[in-house]
Each structure stands twice: as C-alpha cells, then as structure tokens.
Write a protein that holds these residues in place. Sequence first.
Motif, PDB file in Angstrom:
ATOM      1  N   ALA A   1      36.775  49.959  34.091  1.00  0.00           N
ATOM      2  CA  ALA A   1      36.604  51.177  33.303  1.00  0.00           C
ATOM      3  C   ALA A   1      36.236  50.895  31.850  1.00  0.00           C
ATOM      4  O   ALA A   1      35.453  51.631  31.250  1.00  0.00           O
ATOM      5  N   TYR A   2      36.811  49.853  31.257  1.00  0.00           N
ATOM      6  CA  TYR A   2      36.684  49.655  29.814  1.00  0.00           C
ATOM      7  C   TYR A   2      36.047  48.336  29.401  1.00  0.00           C
ATOM      8  O   TYR A   2      36.220  47.916  28.258  1.00  0.00           O
ATOM      9  N   ALA A   3      35.320  47.675  30.269  1.00  0.00           N
ATOM     10  CA  ALA A   3      34.683  46.410  29.891  1.00  0.00           C
ATOM     11  C   ALA A   3      33.582  46.667  28.861  1.00  0.00           C
ATOM     12  O   ALA A   3      32.929  47.718  28.882  1.00  0.00           O
ATOM     13  N   PRO A   4      33.363  45.719  27.950  1.00  0.00           N
ATOM     14  CA  PRO A   4      32.392  45.952  26.879  1.00  0.00           C
ATOM     15  C   PRO A   4      30.929  45.954  27.338  1.00  0.00           C
ATOM     16  O   PRO A   4      30.106  46.609  26.726  1.00  0.00           O
ATOM     17  N   SER A   5      30.610  45.255  28.393  1.00  0.00           N
ATOM     18  CA  SER A   5      29.206  45.210  28.823  1.00  0.00           C
ATOM     19  C   SER A   5      29.074  45.743  30.249  1.00  0.00           C
ATOM     20  O   SER A   5      30.013  45.663  31.049  1.00  0.00           O
ATOM     21  N   PRO A   6      27.902  46.281  30.575  1.00  0.00           N
ATOM     22  CA  PRO A   6      27.691  46.787  31.939  1.00  0.00           C
ATOM     23  C   PRO A   6      27.844  45.712  33.017  1.00  0.00           C
ATOM     24  O   PRO A   6      28.312  46.003  34.113  1.00  0.00           O
ATOM     25  N   ALA A   7      27.483  44.478  32.703  1.00  0.00           N
ATOM     26  CA  ALA A   7      27.613  43.401  33.697  1.00  0.00           C
ATOM     27  C   ALA A   7      29.080  43.128  34.017  1.00  0.00           C
ATOM     28  O   ALA A   7      29.443  42.928  35.187  1.00  0.00           O
ATOM     29  N   HIS A   8      29.924  43.154  33.000  1.00  0.00           N
ATOM     30  CA  HIS A   8      31.358  42.938  33.241  1.00  0.00           C
ATOM     31  C   HIS A   8      31.963  44.112  34.003  1.00  0.00           C
ATOM     32  O   HIS A   8      32.826  43.915  34.870  1.00  0.00           O
ATOM     33  N   ARG A   9      31.534  45.319  33.680  1.00  0.00           N
ATOM     34  CA  ARG A   9      32.044  46.489  34.414  1.00  0.00           C
ATOM     35  C   ARG A   9      31.652  46.423  35.880  1.00  0.00           C
ATOM     36  O   ARG A   9      32.459  46.702  36.766  1.00  0.00           O
ATOM     37  N   THR A  10      30.411  46.037  36.153  1.00  0.00           N
ATOM     38  CA  THR A  10      29.945  45.940  37.537  1.00  0.00           C
ATOM     39  C   THR A  10      30.705  44.856  38.291  1.00  0.00           C
ATOM     40  O   THR A  10      31.117  45.052  39.443  1.00  0.00           O
ATOM     41  N   ALA A  11      30.908  43.713  37.660  1.00  0.00           N
ATOM     42  CA  ALA A  11      31.639  42.618  38.312  1.00  0.00           C
ATOM     43  C   ALA A  11      33.076  43.017  38.611  1.00  0.00           C
ATOM     44  O   ALA A  11      33.592  42.742  39.703  1.00  0.00           O
ATOM     45  N   ALA A  12      33.738  43.684  37.669  1.00  0.00           N
ATOM     46  CA  ALA A  12      35.121  44.116  37.894  1.00  0.00           C
ATOM     47  C   ALA A  12      35.184  45.171  38.991  1.00  0.00           C
ATOM     48  O   ALA A  12      36.088  45.159  39.825  1.00  0.00           O
TER      49      ALA A  12
END
Length: 88
Positions: free
Chosen positions: A59-70
Amino acid sequence: MPGRRHRPTPRTRPACTVTATTTVLLLAPTAAGRTVLTYTGVGLLLLLTLTATLALGAAYAPSPAHRTAARRTLHLLLRLAPWYPDRP
C-alpha cells in the motif's frame, strides 16, 4: 416452478476444523503436545506479521516497482489460505 426458490441447506463444519479441534484436545494434556501447540501458535503469529508487513508494503511503498513486488508476494502468501480466491 420457475419462480420458486429452494431452501438453503444448513452449513456444516468443515472436516478440517473438526480434525484440528480433535488434534488440539489430544495433544494439550502432554508436555510435548503443549510444546507443539506453542510452536504452532508462534508460527501463525509470524505468518500474520509477515502478511501485515507485505500488505503495508503493497500500500505505501515509495515506488511502483516495490508496490507491485509486495502485492505479488502477498498474493502468493495468501494463496495458502483455502478461503482466498485465486485470481491472477
């Protein structure tokens, strides 16, 4: 008749719930059983903590790539639950 509804059948407890309850009741009186139940509880708490961490990361990752991975990792983890709908 086309407009007639059928009464819903009553729900029964799933067999896995009965099996789990029986296992807990049989293991609880012994010292080894209490140890097994303690380790199981700790494992479930760790799984819950990991799930919550991944949900917050999704929900709160700084980058779209991190949000997608999580989000993908959370989806793979939740697929272990029998009630989770498996949608790609």
